[in-house]
Design a protein around this motif. Structure first.
Motif, PDB file in Angstrom:
ATOM      1  N   ASP A  20      27.668  74.609   8.414  1.00  0.00           N
ATOM      2  CA  ASP A  20      27.659  75.892   7.691  1.00  0.00           C
ATOM      3  C   ASP A  20      27.527  77.008   8.713  1.00  0.00           C
ATOM      4  O   ASP A  20      26.842  76.841   9.722  1.00  0.00           O
ATOM      5  N   ASP A  21      28.162  78.133   8.457  1.00  0.00           N
ATOM      6  CA  ASP A  21      28.065  79.256   9.395  1.00  0.00           C
ATOM      7  C   ASP A  21      26.850  80.141   9.120  1.00  0.00           C
ATOM      8  O   ASP A  21      26.561  81.054   9.876  1.00  0.00           O
ATOM      9  N   ASP A  22      26.122  79.855   8.058  1.00  0.00           N
ATOM     10  CA  ASP A  22      24.925  80.613   7.704  1.00  0.00           C
ATOM     11  C   ASP A  22      23.699  79.839   8.209  1.00  0.00           C
ATOM     12  O   ASP A  22      23.350  78.786   7.671  1.00  0.00           O
ATOM     13  N   VAL A  23      23.047  80.373   9.245  1.00  0.00           N
ATOM     14  CA  VAL A  23      21.934  79.649   9.861  1.00  0.00           C
ATOM     15  C   VAL A  23      20.739  79.496   8.912  1.00  0.00           C
ATOM     16  O   VAL A  23      19.982  78.532   9.033  1.00  0.00           O
ATOM     17  N   LEU A  26      21.524  76.423   6.914  1.00  0.00           N
ATOM     18  CA  LEU A  26      21.327  75.250   7.772  1.00  0.00           C
ATOM     19  C   LEU A  26      19.859  74.873   7.854  1.00  0.00           C
ATOM     20  O   LEU A  26      19.507  73.693   7.767  1.00  0.00           O
ATOM     21  N   THR A  44      27.370  74.945  13.322  1.00  0.00           N
ATOM     22  CA  THR A  44      27.827  76.162  12.655  1.00  0.00           C
ATOM     23  C   THR A  44      29.341  76.290  12.521  1.00  0.00           C
ATOM     24  O   THR A  44      29.802  77.246  11.895  1.00  0.00           O
ATOM     25  N   ASP A  45      30.107  75.363  13.107  1.00  0.00           N
ATOM     26  CA  ASP A  45      31.564  75.487  12.988  1.00  0.00           C
ATOM     27  C   ASP A  45      32.259  74.144  13.186  1.00  0.00           C
ATOM     28  O   ASP A  45      31.640  73.150  13.555  1.00  0.00           O
ATOM     29  N   ASP A  64      30.296  73.311   4.097  1.00  0.00           N
ATOM     30  CA  ASP A  64      30.337  74.524   3.283  1.00  0.00           C
ATOM     31  C   ASP A  64      31.792  74.826   2.996  1.00  0.00           C
ATOM     32  O   ASP A  64      32.663  74.757   3.808  1.00  0.00           O
TER      33      ASP A  64
END
Length: 64
Positions: A20-23, A26, A44-45, A64
């Motif tokens: 997910d790119d939203d920490v 995560l 994150t990617d 995600d």
């Protein structure tokens, strides 16, 4: 399978990879799944996911 192999397999935590790119998401997912018996890795990617998959055995990927 020997008895020691069977017991180590039974004790092994499933390994979950969360992408997910939203920490914040995560961190929430890491805390939740860790408390429910998972070994958790977070990235994150997609590139980081590919790198992680090439070096580790992952049982489940949450995207995600």
């Amino acid at each position: 399978m020997s008895e020691s192999e069977a017991s180590s397999t039974a004790l092994r935590q499933p390994h979950l990879l969360v992408v997910d790119d939203d920490v914040e998401i995560l961190e929430i997912a890491r805390r939740y799944f860790s408390t429910h018996g998972f070994r958790v890795s977070v990235v994150t990617d997609g590139l980081a996911m590919r790198n992680r998959l090439s070096g580790e055995t992952i049982d489940l990927i949450l995207l995600d």
